[in-house]
Design an enzyme around this catalytic site. Structure first.
Site, PDB file in Angstrom:
ATOM      1  CE  LYS A   1      38.253  42.114  36.063  1.00 16.55           C
ATOM      2  NZ  LYS A   1      37.154  41.155  36.037  1.00 16.55           N
TER       3      LYS A   1
ATOM      4  CD  GLN B   1      36.171  38.248  33.883  1.00 16.16           C
ATOM      5  OE1 GLN B   1      36.955  38.784  34.647  1.00 16.16           O
ATOM      6  NE2 GLN B   1      35.232  38.930  33.248  1.00 16.16           N
TER       7      GLN B   1
ATOM      8  CG  ASP C   1      34.057  40.727  41.304  1.00 16.61           C
ATOM      9  OD1 ASP C   1      34.491  41.850  40.969  1.00 16.61           O
ATOM     10  OD2 ASP C   1      34.083  39.726  40.566  1.00 16.61           O
TER      11      ASP C   1
END
Ligand code: NAP
Length: 311
Positions: A54, A98, A121
């Site tokens: 990422k 994460q 997200d």
């Protein structure tokens, strides 16, 4: 029938270029560089690879990426205070934690501590609620990527019967909301679904988000259907393999955990029935990262009151 492979890698590369162009334009016109903070807790090798991928993708798109690594022993209070700090950091337009998190931390509390305006997200309850009622907000990256692939392959999805296997908050449920907004007739299946194969065989579109290697067999697919395989399952490497096979994975430039990746669908068998199918790797995975970049640009634009340049 031998299915045509849906090239997620190529579609993702195009989206990443579009995002990079949008980022460059924002810098030139307004002097704003989008920034994302990616928080990694602990030292899970797979999570480390995902986070590095990422970060690399962000850098390539011209997005500032702030990697924040915390020990697995961090307390929930410490993590929440880190998020509080990032919520008010003007350089940071997106915050990503994460998952999974260590057992002492409640992931819901952490996700809902993120400012919804920085929730790239799309997991915050506010953004989940907006999606449920069809209002603009952040859409979770994986189902957003699946939808882009479906629309590119099939055009108008209206009236199609979409069957989703999996009802997680990060894939199955938002996927259902998105397909409903496209006027599909949506069936959501899960571990308690009776007569699962009867259900999957009704899908003009079948999305598998289960987390079980090659679980969906060929005869589960309606002939001519489009199959989106979200699953990422790591198969143990044969003795002597140091992990090179896994580095054929999406974009791993760092040493990945060893083993090969397979999806939730038996691709070879399903290809005999499906018209279109996503591969693993190279299907949904690259789209997830590209959509994260898109969401970060969207966040920067919204926070700064600039029109979002992408469709
Ligand atoms: P999850 O939270 O574990 O959810 C799995 C879902 O599958 C659950 O709803 C579960 O039903 C259902 N399920 C499990 N066994 C089943 C069975 N025998 N029959 C029918 N349904 C069954 O997983 P997730 O986070 O949604 O992820 C799913 C997969 O996608 C994983 O392989 C994950 O690694 C992958 N993934 C990939 C990406 C990407 O970028 N490509 C992103 C996210 C996730 P219940 O609710 O009844 O338990």
């Amino acid at each position: 029938m031998t299915a045509t492979i849906i090239d997620g890698k190529a579609r993702a590369a195009r989206l990443r270029q579009e995002v990079a162009a949008g980022v460059a334009a924002l810098k030139t016109a307004r002097g704003i560089t989008p920034g994302i903070a990616v928080i990694l807790v602990g030292d899970d090798p797979a999570s480390q690879v995902y986070v590095r991928n990422k970060n690399n993708a962000c850098k390539e798109a011209g997005i500032n990426s702030f990697e924040i690594v915390k020990p697995a022993t961090i307390t929930q209070a410490e993590l929440l205070s880190e998020i509080k700090r990032l919520n008010v950091d003007a350089r940071v337009h997106g915050i990503l934690v994460q998952l999974p998190l260590p057992a002492q931390i409640d992931p819901e509390a952490v996700i809902n501590a993120i400012d919804p305006a920085k929730d790239v997200d799309g997991f915050h309850v506010v953004n989940a609620g907006k999606l449920a009622i069809g209002k603009p907000g952040f859409v979770p990256c994986t189902p957003a990527g699946c939808l882009l692939l479906l629309k590119e392959q099939l055009g108008n999805l209206s009236g199609k019967h979409a069957v989703i296997v999996g009802r997680s908050n990060i894939v199955g449920k938002p996927m259902a909301q998105l397909l409903l907004m496209e006027s599909c007739t949506v069936t959501i299946c899960h571990s308690r679904t009776e007569f699962l194969v009867q259900e999957t065989r009704r899908g003009d579109i079948l999305v598998a988000a289960i987390g079980k290697p090659e679980f969906v067999k060929g005869h589960w697919i309606k002939p001519g259907a489009t199959v989106i395989d979200v699953g990422i399952n790591r198969r143990a490497a044969p003795a002597g393999d140091d992990g090179d096979s896994a580095r054929s994975n999406e974009s791993a430039k760092t040493k990945a955990p060893s083993g090969t990746l397979v999806g939730d669908v038996d691709t070879a068998a399903a290809s005999e029935f499906a018209k279109f199918i996503t591969p693993v790797p190279g299907g949904v995975g690259p789209m997830t990262i590209a959509c994260l970049l898109r969401n970060t640009l969207q966040a920067a634009c919204a926070i700064k009151g600039v029109a979002f340049p992408l469709a």
